[in-house]
Enzyme design. Structure first.
Site, PDB file in Angstrom:
ATOM      1  N   ASP A   1       0.880  -1.166   0.000  1.00  0.00           N
ATOM      2  CA  ASP A   1       0.000   0.000   0.000  1.00  0.00           C
ATOM      3  C   ASP A   1       0.924   1.223   0.000  1.00  0.00           C
ATOM      4  O   ASP A   1       2.105   1.135   0.367  1.00  0.00           O
ATOM      5  CB  ASP A   1      -0.964   0.005   1.197  1.00  0.00           C
ATOM      6  CG  ASP A   1      -2.146   0.950   0.945  1.00  0.00           C
ATOM      7  OD1 ASP A   1      -2.067   1.794   0.009  1.00  0.00           O
ATOM      8  OD2 ASP A   1      -3.163   0.868   1.663  1.00  0.00           O
TER       9      ASP A   1
HETATM   10  C1  BGC Z   1      -5.068   3.328  -0.082  1.00  0.00           C
HETATM   11  C2  BGC Z   1      -5.059   2.318  -1.222  1.00  0.00           C
HETATM   12  C3  BGC Z   1      -4.821   3.022  -2.529  1.00  0.00           C
HETATM   13  C4  BGC Z   1      -3.521   3.820  -2.450  1.00  0.00           C
HETATM   14  C5  BGC Z   1      -3.202   4.568  -3.719  1.00  0.00           C
HETATM   15  C6  BGC Z   1      -3.835   4.216  -0.112  1.00  0.00           C
HETATM   16  O1  BGC Z   1      -3.969   5.262   0.800  1.00  0.00           O
HETATM   17  O2  BGC Z   1      -5.120   2.647   1.151  1.00  0.00           O
HETATM   18  O3  BGC Z   1      -6.279   1.626  -1.252  1.00  0.00           O
HETATM   19  O4  BGC Z   1      -4.763   2.077  -3.577  1.00  0.00           O
HETATM   20  O5  BGC Z   1      -3.635   4.770  -1.393  1.00  0.00           O
HETATM   21  O6  BGC Z   1      -4.088   5.621  -3.914  1.00  0.00           O
END
Ligand code: BGC
Length: 836
Positions: free
Chosen positions: A237
């Site tokens: 993530d």
């Molecule tokens: C979220 C993810 C997301 C990523 C990119 C993170 O803060 O938890 O679900 O894919 O950001 O935007």
């Protein structure tokens, strides 16, 4: 080839191509390949024909490399809505549409689906997940991933695992015992890996049982890859990878976003220092190269899907509308006159409809956070109804109560542009603005870099429609100065309290000021922003600030009175209530389940003057509906996507049935729910309810919910005629006993009887093991066969011996009741089955 003819990607063997490419890379290039080069892209290596691999968020649409309204995307209903269809085939079609969107935007990898569970209704990203049930989440996720990947685009199943709430999400240590971990939280991932072979998984921010998920050797190495055979790429993530050696040893392949991560140069150094071996790096690089080959990013190597084989054009608007109406859950539909139920409305008999609620005009079509996309059009409920109703029906509108805490982005009456300036004031770039939100997440406009950017000015004109006190909202993380008509209304620094950089980005601090303006007299407006360098991720191109605006407001009591008056003189009152972005978004959890503002009062007052009041609940996750038995009809529309208003008209006027069934129990009050807190203590969150989460917990509770799992009404009635079962499958026959065609979701539950093995651990009263969507005309019957998976009868037993792992699945022998049901509380037929 047509939209309905799937093309299952052949499992092409890319081994030779991957080995050839790997052999041509030196250590530094390999280490660089494991790190994002910017917010969304993996680096290209032209010498081996490797093109940049682009990732972009789902799940409701594909945003693309830009995070702005200038690059629109189809916006589908939220994932809970999709799960409410209980239809994996429909999920698959949405996946195909998303692949089409991804291809249109040059995206190779969609960061979706989100398959964490609805452990508590307080979970901030509840709206972005499917269900409280692991099996339903698993089948919907499987359909979705298949659809995306049939289009030649990779799916990234997220967030592995335990990201079921948002409070302290970057650090929280979720303490989950092996049995609930296996039977509930890991189960959807396992299901999707087995049935859809995703090309990617995203490891979560949080820890599970003391180990960060980006370093979890046991869950990633032994379980995900070892036991389940996942052969895709493990992507962190965003900013979740924290330690070079532990991440690599823990099985993390890619650290996102770049350019500065724990991989890249620090990884090459770790190899040179002897902390990890080049062979370990090679394993991760192989998986990145395989992903590149599958998605067509490796020149000369055939992609997993031949672009010529990709299904023909899918109509995004039509599919968004179909999914929306199939997802709407009719919670209640009582008679209003002479035995006629409140819905569907009889347009021929209606002269005036009062449409009430701020959300009827300004539709809330999606949840907040990284799942946000910007569609090219939105059909609000009011517009959808007006377009569908015959001319003789008069439609009035009254906002009644505005639930918004934040000031909406400046749009109506504004003509704005963003001017990117160097520190010395020199103009670097200028862009027209769709609204008052200036947002970059990935790439600055041409000519602008993180280093040469000094400030951004959002500037232009505003022509008021009303005279009076106009409110302006100033939001961002940085130094902000607002000038309206030459007067400085705000000047100061805005800094968030929390540490989560994404939350600071997605929900920045807002300050409010007011100015008295005259209708028709244009004023010059300028909001100047100097960033503070708190962007999510080291060295990424990101900024966000914005100008909000609200017209002079009426007196809140008078607004409610207006709505009540309109309802009193109408044949039907339709009240749209819902949550806002301050209630359901990313980076924080909810604190209660109440509808914000005075919406409960609004419904009660309207219902008191109009017996034909239909309430539409526009929320992604459960809200308390204290007035629910005072109105004849309650329809849950979720976050219905861009075509929500058109779909709502389809259903309210009876052109289509509302097809949804609750994928999660709706409590009457938060305090009745099995899990009522998501706040860690001392950094830890203990899943103390064990396997008794969701309806598994509700069945043991003293109080019944407002609406049970699986509940949802249509416009016809169903008789369950027969049920035959073996330990492998169930055959159910149902008859449409009403007077119009309909669709039924046949649900199969399994309940252990007193004769089930005495040595079994404590189990829930019953659990969902299968479902099927059937259709039949009036008076017709439909038959369906539903397989009973082996796993339905198994428990995770820590004492059992698995292959090289601790614990294993144990089939619990004995006599079970198989139940064919309309919902978990409305079980129509039962049969017994003995499992040996
Ligand atoms: C979220 C993810 C997301 C990523 C990119 C993170 O803060 O938890 O679900 O894919 O950001 O935007």
């Amino acid at each position: 080839m047509t939209e309905d003819q799937p093309h299952r990607p052949a499992r092409t063997d890319h081994t030779a191509a991957v080995e050839r490419a790997l052999a041509a890379l030196d250590l530094d290039t390999k280490a660089r390949l494991l790190s994002g080069q910017d917010m969304w892209t993996l680096p290209a290596v032209p010498e081996i024909g490797l093109r940049p691999l682009v990732m972009s968020d789902g799940p409701v649409g594909v945003r693309g490399r830009e995070w702005s309204a200038e690059d629109p995307s189809v916006a589908l209903p939220n994932p809970t809505a999709l799960a409410a269809t209980w239809d994996p085939e429909l999920a698959c079609r949405t996946g195909r549409l998303l692949a089409q969107e991804a291809r249109r935007k040059g995206v190779h990898m969609v960061l979706a689906p989100t398959v964490n569970l609805h452990r508590s209704p307080l979970g901030g990203r509840h709206f972005e997940c499917c269900s409280e049930d692991p099996w339903l989440t698993g089948v919907i996720g499987t359909g979705y991933v298949r659809g995306v990947q049939e289009g030649g685009v990779g799916a990234t199943v997220k967030h592995f695992v335990g990201n079921d709430a948002e409070t302290e999400r970057l650090t929280v240590d979720n303490r989950i015992a092996p049995r609930p971990l296996r039977e509930l939280y890991l189960a959807p991932f396992e299901h999707i890996v087995a049935d859809a072979h995703p090309w990617g998984v995203m490891t979560a921010y949080n820890q599970v049982n003391g180990v960060p998920m980006t370093e979890h050797r046991h869950l990633v190495g032994e379980v995900l890859r070892g036991e389940w055979g996942f052969d895709g790429c493990n992507i962190s993530d965003w900013t979740a990878a924290r330690d070079t050696v532990r991440a690599l040893r823990g099985g993390l392949d890619v650290a996102m976003p770049g350019p500065r991560t724990v991989y890249g140069a620090p990884l090459a150094e770790a190899v040179r220092a002897g902390e990890v071996t080049e062979a370990e790096v090679d394993d991760a690089v192989r998986r990145v190269l395989l992903l590149a080959a599958r998605t067509g990013c490796l020149e000369g190597v055939p992609a997993a899907v031949d672009p010529a084989e990709v299904p023909r054009h899918i109509d995004g608007r039509a599919l968004a509308r179909e999914v929306a109406r199939r997802s709407f859950v009719l919670l209640r539909n009582e008679p209003v006159a002479e035995g006629r139920r409140a819905l569907p409305l009889d347009a021929a008999a209606v002269r005036r409809i009062a449409v009430i609620g701020a959300g009827a005009r300004e539709a809330r079509i999606l949840g907040g956070g990284s799942a946000t996309v910007f569609p090219d059009r939105v059909v609000p409920p009011l517009e959808g109804l007006r377009a569908a109703l015959p001319d003789h029906v008069e439609v009035t509108f009254a906002a009644g109560a505005d639930p918004h805490g934040r000031i909406p982005h400046a749009r109506r009456g504004f003509a704005l542009r963003a001017r990117y300036l160097a520190a010395d004031g020199q103009l670097l770039a200028e862009k027209p603005q769709f609204d008052g939100r200036v947002q970059v997440m990935g790439h600055f406009p041409e000519g602008v870099t993180r280093h040469n950017l000094g400030a951004v000015e959002l500037t232009g004109s505003y022509t008021p429609e009303r005279t009076g006190s106009h409110t302006f909202g100033v939001a961002g993380t940085g130094e902000l100065r607002l000038t309206v008509d030459g007067a400085v209304l705000f000047e100061g620094r805005c800094v968030p309290e929390g540490q989560d950089p994404f939350e600071a980005f997605l929900n920045p601090v807002e300050r409010r000021v007011a100015a008295t303006l005259t209708a028709g007299e244009s004023v010059q407006v300028t909001l100047r922003f100097e960033p503070l360098g708190r962007e999510p991720g080291a060295g990424v191109d990101a900024l966000r600030f914005g100008l909000g605006h609200r017209e002079p407001q009426g007196d809140p009591d008078a607004e409610i009175e207006d709505a009540v008056r309109a309802a009193a003189t109408a044949d039907v009152a339709i009240v749209v209530v819902g949550t806002t972005e301050e209630v359901e978004s990313e980076g924080f959890d909810r604190t209660d389940l109440r509808l914000p503002g005075r919406q409960d009062e609004l419904v009660t007052r309207v219902a008191a003057v109009n017996p034909h009041t239909v309430v539409v609940v526009n929320a992604g996750s459960p809200v308390e509906l204290p007035w629910r038995t005072d109105v004849p009809a309650v329809l849950l529309s979720w976050f219905p996507g861009q075509e929500g208003g058109a779909a709502l008209a389809d259903v309210l006027l009876g052109a289509h049935e509302p097809g949804g069934r609750l994928p999660t129990t709706w409590p009457a009050r938060l305090r009745d729910a099995p899990v009522t807190t998501v706040t860690p203590e001392g950094g830890q969150l203990t899943y103390s309810e064990g396997v008794f989460m969701g309806y598994r917990g509700w069945q043991a509770a003293a109080t019944a919910p407002a609406y049970p799992f699986g509940h949802g009404l249509g416009y016809t009635d169903w008789e369950y005629e027969s049920l035959d079962t073996t330990p492998d499958s169930v055959r159910v026959r149902v008859r449409n006993a009403g007077d119009r065609p309909g669709r039924e979701v046949v649900q199969i539950y399994l309940a252990p009887t007193a004769d089930a093995a005495p040595d079994a651990p404590e189990r829930p009263e019953r659990w969902l093991v299968g479902c099927a969507v059937v259709e039949a005309g009036p008076g017709e019957s439909a038959e369906t066969e539903i397989p009973l998976p082996d796993r339905a009868f198994a428990v995770w037993d820590e004492a059992a011996e698995g292959e090289g792992v601790h614990g294993g699945w144990r089939r619990v022998k004995g006599v079970y009741t198989v139940e064919a049901a309309h919902s978990i509380a409305d079980r129509r037929l039962t049969a017994e089955v003995t499992v040996g």
